[in-house]
Write an enzyme that holds these catalytic residues in place. Structure first.
Site, PDB file in Angstrom:
ATOM      1  N   LYS A  28     -27.304  97.222  -1.289  1.00 41.96           N
ATOM      2  CA  LYS A  28     -28.733  97.951  -1.180  1.00 41.96           C
ATOM      3  C   LYS A  28     -29.347  97.163   0.227  1.00 41.96           C
ATOM      4  CE  LYS A  28     -32.948  99.388  -3.992  1.00 41.96           C
ATOM      5  NZ  LYS A  28     -33.754  99.260  -5.291  1.00 41.96           N
TER       6      LYS A  28
ATOM      7  N   SER B 282     -34.997 103.379  -7.501  1.00 41.38           N
ATOM      8  CA  SER B 282     -34.850 103.397  -6.026  1.00 41.38           C
ATOM      9  C   SER B 282     -33.510 103.128  -5.631  1.00 41.38           C
ATOM     10  CB  SER B 282     -35.977 102.369  -5.540  1.00 41.38           C
ATOM     11  OG  SER B 282     -35.506 101.061  -6.115  1.00 41.38           O
TER      12      SER B 282
ATOM     13  N   SER C 285     -34.773 100.545 -11.450  1.00 33.30           N
ATOM     14  CA  SER C 285     -34.411 101.062 -10.234  1.00 33.30           C
ATOM     15  C   SER C 285     -32.895 100.636 -10.132  1.00 33.30           C
ATOM     16  CB  SER C 285     -34.914 100.424  -8.904  1.00 33.30           C
ATOM     17  OG  SER C 285     -36.231 100.985  -8.647  1.00 33.30           O
TER      18      SER C 285
END
Lengths: 498, 97
Positions: free
Chosen positions: A82, A157, A181
């Site tokens: 990420k 996210s 997330s």
């Protein structure tokens, strides 16, 4: 093996084939790169793809595997990171214009642990800007699409990480979870995501959003992969003052398939108003399966559920307003072209560099911490957090695992969420309390709804009891588990025809 | 209780947050923040008079270590990320007359 066979493997499955010399690391990296080239124009899971680096690493890691230096289950397996987790010399943007050109000079401990285990980093995944959002639509570099239906969001996210794993662009990925997330996008994309107990994985090198809530975790195709990845990621790190030294780091032991006598509680408050019927049916079906396998399943009242979201937004925004004050146009990141004076430079750089949702949360955070409002909001939220923790403590006095939905619905369509942010926030109702209480939570795929979108189940454990949720998740996943979405299958078969 | 966020408040929060909002952003911020605070008011249903605020879920302690430098001189690499630099230092607008 054909590329289709290679891409159909799990991370642990690929690691095994590499060890048995049925697949080379180079073949595995080539397979994901081919898949990335076909899928990225549609999905946009990645901010940066590091093709050259990945191929160079593949050769080096293959040599070390052949020499018997790398023997772990993940040696040679490609991974995506990420884009809020620092990797030295690799652009790390947090999907924000303010960090569009930022190249870290150091590597996050979690990534370092992966590299030591022989992981091949293939790129950095898209996310909501600074992890603030639930759809990956707040990314400054365009939204990611859901591989199951590209008219829908992947969640957020960590939407890029989950879409990439779902579409076989990567075998597994790192995400971060501040209020759901990892688990919510895992649920929307039909993959498995784990948010460990706070302090289990070092946050050193994770660009902070809400420091008391943030935790890195794995996104993978199944529970076995998640357990194996967690064994590599979890470590006590002196560079993170909230890092916890755990007694037991062997999570794969939990995967026996045995759940006899496991006490499972389903919060009645999770099954009430606002929960989609099909998601509810999935939860009840899972409960029945666990019961048939010998677990003891009951419904109970968890309590305080509706207070988690307001408390979260106070605490997370407050911490964000402090954490994001470092972006001032001096040491790194974007600096406005025109300004007058030092303070003008700060204000212009931040106002032009941050997107709308980030500014909204910095403003809210600055307000709740301001003199005159601090007690009424911030302290009130910390007291609420104590009450929520108490609710979970009471529940875990009776149960080993809490079973429920990960999200109230399956993935919404693109462009439907950001116009009503409060409604978007409510979508995190089942995940957010877990962060406030520091607990581990696992989302596993459990079939699809009538629209053909994945449904996710959440298993919540008491602090440091990852083994309980991994055990329950492993027993359940045989029923459904990971399925490669059609778009990803078509891309692979399209290449085979050529 | 409906929260009305006025221009003065948005101006003040903007100073704290080091953000300069456009006219349109200000109007949206007023509306957003008011709505969010209305929602946050649900916390007032909870009696928290006897509750201790919890900042961390585990008892955490200060972590001390010996003051030994373990990282090398990385100045040039760190400065590569600076928007403006001069003579091995970050360059900022003039701060003192």
């Amino acid at each position: 093996m054909t590329e289709k066979d290679i891409l159909s493997l799990t991370a642990v499955g690929l690691g095994k084939k590499i060890k048995e010399k049925e697949v080379t690391v180079l073949e595995a990296v080539k397979a994901v790169m081919d898949q990335i080239k076909d899928m990225e124009p549609v999905l946009n899971s990645f901010v940066t793809v590091e093709e050259e680096y990945a191929f160079t690493q593949a050769e080096a890691v293959q040599k070390r595997i052949d020499a018997g230096e790398l023997t772990g289950p993940l040696a040679g397996v490609p991974v995506a990171i990420k884009d809020n987790i620092c990797v030295k010399d690799m652009k790390t943007t947090c999907s924000s214009n303010i960090l569009a050109d930022f190249v870290p000079t150091y590597t996050a401990t979690a990534v370092d642990n992966l590299i030591k285990a022989g992981a091949i980093i293939i790129g950095k995944t898209n996310m909501d800007e600074f992890a603030m959002g639930s759809t990956t639509e707040t990314s400054a570099f365009g939204p990611t699409k859901n591989p199951w239906n590209i008219e829908h969001v992947p969640g957020g996210s960590s939407g890029g990480s989950c879409a990439a794993v779902s579409a076989s662009e990567s075998y597994y990925a790192l995400g971060s979870d501040t209020g759901g997330s990892i688990r919510q996008p895992a649920s929307y994309c039909g993959v498995t995501g784990l948010k460990p107990t706070y302090g289990t994985i070092s946050r050193y090198g994770l660009i902070a959003y809400g420091s008391s809530l943030d935790q890195i975790g794995p996104v993978a195709k199944d529970v076995t992969d998640c357990a194996a990845i967690l064994e590599v990621l979890a470590s006590h790190d002196p560079k993170d003052s909230t890092s916890v030294e755990r007694e037991d780091y062997s999570f794969l032991d939990a995967l026996t398939g045995e759940v006899k006598g496991l006490k499972v509680g389903i919060p009645a408050d999770y099954l009430s108003e606002g929960l989609n019927e099909e998601v509810k049916e999935a939860v009840l079906k899972a409960a029945k399966i666990l019961e048939e396998k010998g677990a003891v399943v009951e419904t109970f009242d968890l309590g305080k559920v509706k207070y988690a979201i307001p408390a979260y937004y106070i605490i997370a925004s407050a911490e964000a307003s402090s954490n994001l004050s470092r972006f001032d146009g001096v040491k790194y990141g974007f600096r406005a072209k025109e300004y007058s004076g030092l303070h003008g430079m700060y204000k212009k750089s931040r106002s032009q560099g941050f997107g709308a949702e980030v500014k909204r949360r910095i403003m809210l955070g600055s307000f709740v911490l301001s003199s005159g409002y601090y007690d009424a909001y911030y302290i009130k939220a910390l007291k609420t957090k104590a009450l929520i923790k108490k609710s979970f403590d009471d529940a875990f006095a009776k149960y080993d695992v809490i079973l429920g939905p990960t999200a109230p619905t399956t993935a919404p369509k693109l462009n439907e969420s950001l116009s009503d942010t409060l409604k978007m926030y409510l979508g995190d109702i089942y995940t957010i309390a877990v962060n406030l209480a520091g607990l581990p939570g696992l989302s596993i795929p459990f079939g699809t709804d009538q629209k053909g979108l994945p449904v996710g189940l959440q298993l919540i454990g008491d602090c440091f009891q990852e083994k309980n949720i991994l055990r329950a998740g492993f027993a359940l996943e045989g029923e459904h588990g990971y399925v490669m979405p059609k778009t990803a299958q078509l891309a692979i078969s399209g290449r085979e025809e050529k | 209780m409906a929260h009305l966020i006025d221009d003065d408040m948005i101006e003040y929060v903007g100073i704290l947050a080091k953000l300069e909002l456009s006219e349109k952003e200000r109007e949206e911020a007023k509306k957003d923040m008011g709505r969010m605070l209305d929602y946050i008011d649900t916390l007032n249903e909870l009696d928290t008079d006897e509750v201790e605020p919890m900042s961390h879920v585990f008892p955490i302690h200060n972590v001390f270590r010996d003051d030994v430098v373990t990282n090398g001189d990385d100045r040039d690499n760190i400065l590569k990320n600076a928007p403006e630099k001069k003579d091995g230092a970050f360059k900022v607008p003039k701060t003192v007359e």
